[in-house]
Design a protein around this motif. Structure first.
Motif, PDB file in Angstrom:
ATOM      1  N   LEU A 151       0.818  -1.211   0.000  1.00 23.01           N
ATOM      2  CA  LEU A 151       0.000   0.000   0.000  1.00 23.01           C
ATOM      3  C   LEU A 151       0.856   1.267   0.000  1.00 23.01           C
ATOM      4  N   THR A 155       0.714   3.955  -2.998  1.00 25.81           N
ATOM      5  CA  THR A 155       0.241   5.332  -2.821  1.00 25.81           C
ATOM      6  C   THR A 155       1.300   6.343  -3.278  1.00 25.81           C
ATOM      7  N   SER A 163      -8.443   1.053  -3.139  1.00 24.57           N
ATOM      8  CA  SER A 163      -9.152   0.243  -2.149  1.00 24.57           C
ATOM      9  C   SER A 163      -8.417  -1.092  -2.025  1.00 24.57           C
ATOM     10  N   VAL A 164      -8.602  -1.741  -0.898  1.00 24.05           N
ATOM     11  CA  VAL A 164      -7.916  -3.020  -0.692  1.00 24.05           C
ATOM     12  C   VAL A 164      -8.971  -4.098  -0.457  1.00 24.05           C
ATOM     13  N   LEU A 180      -4.792  -0.062   7.354  1.00 24.88           N
ATOM     14  CA  LEU A 180      -4.815   0.142   5.896  1.00 24.88           C
ATOM     15  C   LEU A 180      -5.193   1.589   5.582  1.00 24.88           C
ATOM     16  N   ALA A 185      -5.331   3.781   2.216  1.00 22.76           N
ATOM     17  CA  ALA A 185      -6.484   3.159   1.533  1.00 22.76           C
ATOM     18  C   ALA A 185      -7.722   4.037   1.710  1.00 22.76           C
TER      19      ALA A 185
END
Ligand SMILES: Cc1cc2nc3c(=O)[nH]c(=O)nc-3n(C[C@H](O)[C@H](O)[C@H](O)COP(=O)(O)O)c2cc1C
Length: 324
Positions: A151, A155, A163-164, A180, A185
């Motif tokens: 992540l 980013t 989104s995860v 997250l 996220a």
């Protein structure tokens, strides 16, 4: 009546998103989903493994070592090129938001492809992360750290919302989601449903476990949608697994979901079934005099009900001891 919802900062005309799968791997199929009323689609995942596997099988055919770098780069680029073309062509052909999906099992250099995905026009990026935790020498938290690494790297590469999509097997789901969110996220998809092996006892060979979900699978995510939406602010929750009809959409929205994803039920009934699901949602809203989803979203979430322990109950023994 307004069915709109804002997911990952993107306005959707309704909360029904078509999950990443073979349903979303060509422009033609996506066009049909749009015509049937889909609010958005998540494209079939680009698999990190797939890129590497394609490269490895080509390497076996080439019997001189210098080919290695060339082939690895060629197949990676070729696989990625095809995916970027799918994004571009889909964006040209449909008006609904298009979310790309990357299946990642590591935070290696290939993450740099994410920028190309953004440049190709994807409205958002869904990270489909699954790492099978089977190393008996690793602590559980180290696996979770890998999600963080992916992540954080992602980013830095893209500005579109991320989104995860996670599985349900985490020790502390709200804390994991909070983490997250801290790593950037904008949303989580609760939950992915994975392929699992089964055994044919007559031939003593492996077969595939049930590929499609069934409506009762909704219960796995309903609890966590209700709890996570209450405990973690400013992160969108997309409910997934077992959403098979309009009433299950209503349930997830009441529990606090921002949107829902559907997959199995469309494999079984075809894209036109989206219309039925949406009209069932509308009919329910009409029956209870709701003009918009915001009027009832989260009404039955963990924090909004008088007895939140309902979400915490897990043991059948304690509550259903009369059932023999
Ligand atoms: C045939 C098939 C292919 C799938 N491919 C992907 C994929 O490429 N990426 C992904 O994130 N999920 C994939 N999934 C999982 C679905 O997106 C979805 O999360 C799961 O099926 C649960 O939703 P459902 O109960 O509505 O089917 C696939 C599921 C099926 C049945």
């Amino acid at each position: 009546m307004k069915l709109t919802t804002n997911y990952l900062g993107i306005e959707l005309k309704n909360p029904l998103i078509i999950s990443s799968s073979g349903l979303t791997n060509t422009v033609k199929k996506i066009k049909k989903l749009e015509n049937a009323g889909a609010g958005a689609v998540v494209l079939k995942s680009l698999f990190e493994e797939q890129i590497n596997r394609d490269a490895i099988s080509m390497l076996k055919e080439a019997n001189y070592p210098e080919a290695e770098d060339y082939i690895l780069n060629y197949t990676r680029n070729n696989t990625v090129e095809k995916y970027l073309k799918l994004i571009e062509e889909t964006k040209d052909s449909v008006d609904i938001p298009i979310m790309a999906s990357i299946n990642c099992i590591s935070s290696k250099e290939w993450i740099s492809f994410a920028k190309n995905i953004q440049d190709a026009g994807a409205d958002a990026l869904e990270l489909n992360v699954f790492i099978l935790p089977d190393n008996i020498h690793e602590n559980g938290y180290l696996y979770e750290q890998l999600y963080d690494d992916i992540l954080v790297n992602m980013t830095q590469k893209v500005t579109i919302p991320i989104s995860v999509k996670i599985g349900q097997n985490f020790t502390n789901i709200p804390a994991f989601v909070k983490n997250l969110k801290g790593r950037g996220a904008r949303g989580v998809v609760l939950f992915n449903r994975f392929y699992a092996p089964d055994i044919d006892v007559d031939t003593m060979t492996f077969t595939s476990g049930e590929v499609f979900s069934n409506p009762s699978d909704l219960r796995y995510s309903l609890r966590w949608v209700g709890i996570v939406s209450s405990l973690i602010k400013n992160i969108d929750i997309c409910a997934s697994t077992g959403v098979h009809n309009g009433i299950s959409v209503v349930k997830q929205l009441l529990a606090g979901a921002t949107a829902v994803q559907v997959c199995s039920v469309l494999y079984q009934n075809g894209p036109e079934y989206i219309r039925t699901m949406l009209s069932d949602l509308e009919e329910w809203m009409k029956k209870y005099n709701f003009d918009s989803i915001d009027e009832f979203r989260g009404r039955m979430s963990y924090k909004n009900i008088p007895d939140p322990t309902i979400f915490e109950r897990a043991q059948f023994m304690k509550y259903f001891s009369s059932i023999q």
